[in-house]
Design an enzyme around this catalytic site. Sequence first.
Site, PDB file in Angstrom:
ATOM      1  CB  SER A 214      -0.880  -0.014   1.244  1.00 42.40           C
ATOM      2  OG  SER A 214      -1.488   1.241   1.420  1.00 42.40           O
ATOM      3  CG  HIS A 216      -2.640   4.819   3.044  1.00 43.15           C
ATOM      4  ND1 HIS A 216      -3.251   4.956   4.270  1.00 43.15           N
ATOM      5  CD2 HIS A 216      -3.102   3.664   2.521  1.00 43.15           C
ATOM      6  CE1 HIS A 216      -4.049   3.924   4.457  1.00 43.15           C
ATOM      7  NE2 HIS A 216      -3.982   3.133   3.420  1.00 43.15           N
ATOM      8  CB  CYS A 342     -11.133  -1.296   8.479  1.00 44.01           C
ATOM      9  SG  CYS A 342      -9.636  -0.834   7.637  1.00 44.01           S
TER      10      CYS A 342
END
Lengths: 400, 128
Positions: A214, A216, A342
């Site tokens: 990823s 970020h 999340c």
Amino acid sequence: MKQGAKIYLDYAATTPIDKKVLKAMAPYFSEKYGNPTSIHSWGQEAQTAIDKAREQVAKFLNCKSSEIVFTGSASESDNFAIRGLLKALKRCKRAGEKIHIITSQIEHKAVLETCYDLEKENVKITYLPVGNDGIINLDDLKAEIIPETDLVSIMYVNNETGAIQPIQKIGRLLEEINKNKEHRIFFHTDAVQAANWLNCDVVEKLGVDLFTLSGHKIYGPKGIGVLYIRQGTPISSMITGGDQEWGLRAGTGNVAAIAGLGFALEQIKIQDTRYKIQTEKLRDKLVKGVLTKVSESQLNGPEKPKERAPHIANFSFRGVEGESLVISLDQEGIGASTGSACTSRALLPSHVLMAMGLSELQAHSSLRVSLGKYTTTREIDYFLKVLWTVVERLRKISGR
Amino acid sequence: MYNKKIIQHFTNPKFFGKIKNPDAVGNAGNPRCGDLLTLYLKVDNPPANKTKKITDIRFQTLGCASAIAASDMICELAKGKTLDKALKISFKDVSKSLGVLPPLKIHCAQLVTEALRDAIGKYKKLSG
């Protein structure tokens, strides 16, 4: 610490873009704005940036640049790895032939919910348990492998506890098994939380076929992910409509983000090992501080520091609920989280902590603190001071 | 995620704590959702022709910010009310008084009304 200072301790959720990374991205918004698939000079300029970034990623993973696909996020990469592989495999399976995936109970939702979804399509999924330390057992994996097994997907570092999974060992095990197996078992790992710290040599060290990264989480931009696909791995496109990314992922390349991700990975490669040692020291100070200062607190995850990524520590506090703890800390200027970003809005206790055998109350009372390259000793000191006050206040309210 | 009113009741709850020798205790919640709450009631002893009122009420809540805010709010709403009027406090009243809870947190308002009804129910049973 100054009055009103803000302390960010949620680097596992996301990281700020490094200023140097931002600088590397800057030209690709309104200066070099061409569409990389255009054949004129504007397009070539953009394509050159993507090619360069692909080289940087390949160098980081020690693979060929033709094995790199840029996606819109790590979640997309996970989905693509699993669904794309299955789609391609289904095409070469005989009618009625079963598909079997082995994953673990502690995966990120991007993998778990993809698997839940595939169960509806009659794919057989095995969810491996973990020990109290949050690490899967190799013998459990071995025992679950059947002739039909097509894919093993295990994350490199757990995002809630920092527990490092034995990816290298799984890679070797599967290599051995594949020697005598009629069809190959493919191996995917989500390495989002590992990239800053652990060996990501996909070929020589890890022996994986599919590898997720990823942007970020590594001081790069959001909205960009990578999927490494080892040459020869069957995979079908999930997003059609253009021949970008070797025809595997349609959509105009996110040039600035791709350039930023490539640059960010290069920064990790040249990064001083002192940074890792320094973060581990800060983490150890944090863990020791929490456990000695706050009564009836516990550290969740592996006990041995070697089995944990340097940046994550997960705690439970008796008589305190995680969300109210996070909000109270935020009111004091401190950013931390319950479990993963999340799931922090969900009502159910963390599936990771439950898989580790914690009680529901213990899982609900968890706090994840994650450090990054801008974290200082003073910030940890201040955090410890505030944490104690906040926990005491919430315990008075709960009376438990 | 939360409005000012909820944050205010979470940060400075007025009614948290225990009552010594309460006239009734009500419970609600379960470990699965992560919320456990206890309400303590003090009820007055008026002459026979008058209705009984809640003179004091306190809560102890293990839960998220909105569970704590809703606990404080139900105490505010119930204090001084007759038992029958207090029974009529609905989760919507609690939510509205907090400037409306987020949809995911509406069960917190249900939980606190449950605890209050549990306490009043037990009191009525005990006092016949």
